[in-house]
Enzyme design. Structure first.
Site, short mmCIF file in Angstrom:
data_model
loop_
_atom_site.label_atom_id
_atom_site.label_comp_id
_atom_site.label_asym_id
_atom_site.label_seq_id
_atom_site.Cartn_x
_atom_site.Cartn_y
_atom_site.Cartn_z
CG HIS A 32 -12.48 -1.90 12.08
ND1 HIS A 32 -13.14 -0.69 12.43
CD2 HIS A 32 -13.15 -2.90 11.67
CE1 HIS A 32 -14.59 -1.03 12.20
NE2 HIS A 32 -14.67 -2.31 11.89
CG ASP B 156 -14.97 1.83 9.60
OD1 ASP B 156 -14.20 2.60 8.96
OD2 ASP B 156 -14.73 0.56 9.40
CE LYS C 66 -13.11 -13.53 7.86
NZ LYS C 66 -13.42 -14.14 6.69
CD GLN C 67 -6.68 -14.29 10.19
OE1 GLN C 67 -5.45 -13.88 11.00
NE2 GLN C 67 -6.87 -14.66 9.40
CB CYS D 124 2.84 -8.56 6.68
SG CYS D 124 3.52 -7.43 5.69
N GLY D 125 -0.89 -7.84 5.89
CA GLY D 125 -1.72 -7.62 4.71
C GLY D 125 -1.51 -6.22 4.20
CB SER D 126 -4.18 -4.06 2.42
OG SER D 126 -4.32 -2.98 1.85
CD GLN D 127 -5.07 -0.25 6.64
OE1 GLN D 127 -4.32 0.53 7.33
NE2 GLN D 127 -6.03 0.38 6.05
#
Length: 489
Positions: A131, A216, A108-109, A44-47
């Site tokens: 992505h 991208d 990276k996760q 639940c970050g920005s995206q």
């Protein structure tokens, strides 16, 4: 070896070239296929937060799966989700019953996260990405009974939400992974997901994981982030050497990118250049040609390293080194004179950003065209190259207007941030050397409105308007009639 390099030459070309602009009628079913389905977003970050808010507002059932440790520590992801009244649970409690699991954790996760998710996901569920780095740049095999899809909004998560709230959306790429379309329903699910974020209002490209990743990475490393960061630092320093007030210099750069790129949304490079006087337009055109000439090799090197996988290998190695390079670059950026520039409370009129920012306009024109041209030369289709160069640029510029480069680097992905710094390290000394010899009227003050040669002006206008990015841009922007304008800072 990564997934892309396991493909033969024909397969690589076919996937890089996959690109189809979708018609509005293809979204007539809206998001019915996802109604009453259990959708779990991981992270639940920005995206993660902003896509989830849009999807909930579009009538879908959204919950968030976080690691047990994140829930116990009540970290930022937990705060984001609970503050917005979403159901939050750990992987074991939410993933087994989910129909669509959307992995929006940092790149990276992904390897470790997806390894855990596969053990818990039910048969015939869908796994979503925004992505495709983990699929394309690492050899990640997903269970064959899981359908793997992607919905990639072409902007940071904050702008996904802001455009949705304006009643619009952001351009979006969707794809189904060739190796994982178990139910043959991947495209329908991806369309419904894109509809729910508002992407259908701005235009959707049916693409491939490969095309999305390669284009991208190129866009964000060069014009979208790398060139904006480099130019912000160099232009600010140049303004200070020509005795401009530090506050004025900071504001001209911070809000100048947003103000100038606003014209790109509505009329492409043509409109941006038309905002200048005739004499300024000719000067900006000449500057942009010079910038393209000395920047071409750097742009091509970044594209070559992206295609070969060399960029990804180096970044993954930095992950293993606990982000040593990334953190050093982040610290350096935070302490630059531009980032530390004082506030300036006087208003700068909209036209002044153009009149005093001829160099900035030239940099934007050069970077957009060069990024687009380099992608096309590498086999990427024009629609994809447009989305990853010109289209997303105003949305990135918006983030700089909020809190300078700090904000941009915080809301873009970890992959984009690393690529941005990598490009800027090489581009900074080249651009700094170039601006030593520019005129004072190129940046910080206005060029007198001198008379111009009609033939020269006609030729400049013709070259601007007939560039391939302007031709495809006019077609794609015809789909985007409802874009809202910004309030000038």
């Amino acid at each position: 070896m990564n997934y892309f390099n396991t493909l033969n030459f024909r397969q690589k070309i076919n996937q890089i070239k996959k690109c189809r602009f979708m018609e509005k009628k293809e979204f007539n079913k809206k998001n019915e296929i996802l109604k009453n389905k259990k959708i779990v977003i991981v992270g639940c970050g920005s995206q993660g937060l902003n896509q989830g808010l849009n999807m909930r507002d579009s009538g879908l059932n959204i919950s968030y799966a976080l690691r047990k440790n994140s829930i116990l520590k009540k970290n930022q992801s937990w705060i984001n989700a609970t503050k917005n009244n979403f159901l939050v649970g750990d992987y074991e409690s939410l993933i087994p019953n989910a129909d669509l699991v959307i992995n929006l954790t940092p790149d990276k996760q992904h390897s470790n996260v997806v390894k855990e998710l596969q053990k818990l996901m039910k048969k015939d569920a869908c796994l979503g990405y925004s992505h495709g780095f983990n699929i394309v740049e690492k050899l990640r095999n997903i269970r064959k009974d899981i359908t793997v899809i992607m919905v990639a909004p072409k902007c940071p998560g904050t702008e996904v939400r802001e455009e949705y709230k304006r009643g619009f959306g952001v351009g979006t790429l969707i794809a189904v992974h060739n190796e994982n379309d178990y139910s043959n329903m991947g495209l329908e699910v991806a369309k419904a997901w894109a509809f729910s974020t508002g992407g259908h209002r701005a235009g959707v490209l049916e693409s491939s994981f490969v095309a999305e990743v390669k284009s991208d990475l190129m866009g964000e490393q060069t014009i979208l982030c790398g060139m904006l960061q480099t130019a912000s630092l160099v232009c600010y320093e140049k303004l200070i050497t020509t005795q401009n007030h530090p506050g004025y210099a900071g504001k001209l750069i911070q809000f100048g990118w947003e103000t100038i790129t606003e014209s790109l949304k509505h009329g492409g490079i043509t409109l941006m250049m038309d905002r200048l006087s005739n004499s300024s337009k000719i000067r900006a055109f000449k500057l942009s040609q010079e910038i393209k000439e000395f920047s071409q090799n750097l742009f091509q090197k970044h594209m070559d390293d992206i295609i070969s996988g060399d960029f990804s290998s180096k970044m993954i190695q930095d992950w293993k080194n606990k982000d040593q390079n990334l953190l050093n670059w982040r610290y350096k950026t935070k302490n630059t004179s531009f980032e530390q520039s004082p506030d300036y409370d006087k208003k700068i009129l909209e036209q002044e950003y153009y009149d005093h920012g001829i160099l900035m306009v030239a940099i934007l024109k050069a970077g957009i065209e060069l990024s687009f041209e380099t992608m096309i030369q590498s086999g990427i289709m024009e629609e994809s190259a447009y989305y990853e160069s010109l289209h997303e640029l105003p949305l990135i510029a918006n983030t700089i207007a909020r809190k300078k480069l700090y904000e941009m680097n915080m809301v873009i992905s970890d992959t984009a941030e690393y690529g941005n710094y990598l490009f800027s390290e090489s581009a900074y000394p080249i651009l700094k050397e170039f601006v030593k010899n520019i005129n004072n009227t190129d940046l910080g003050s206005a060029l007198p409105r001198n008379s111009v040669n009609n033939i020269e002006l006609y030729n400049v206008n013709t070259m601007i308007r007939n560039h391939p990015i302007e031709i495809i841009g006019r077609k794609l922007r015809s789909y985007m009639k409802n874009m809202k304008t910004i309030i000038v800072g």
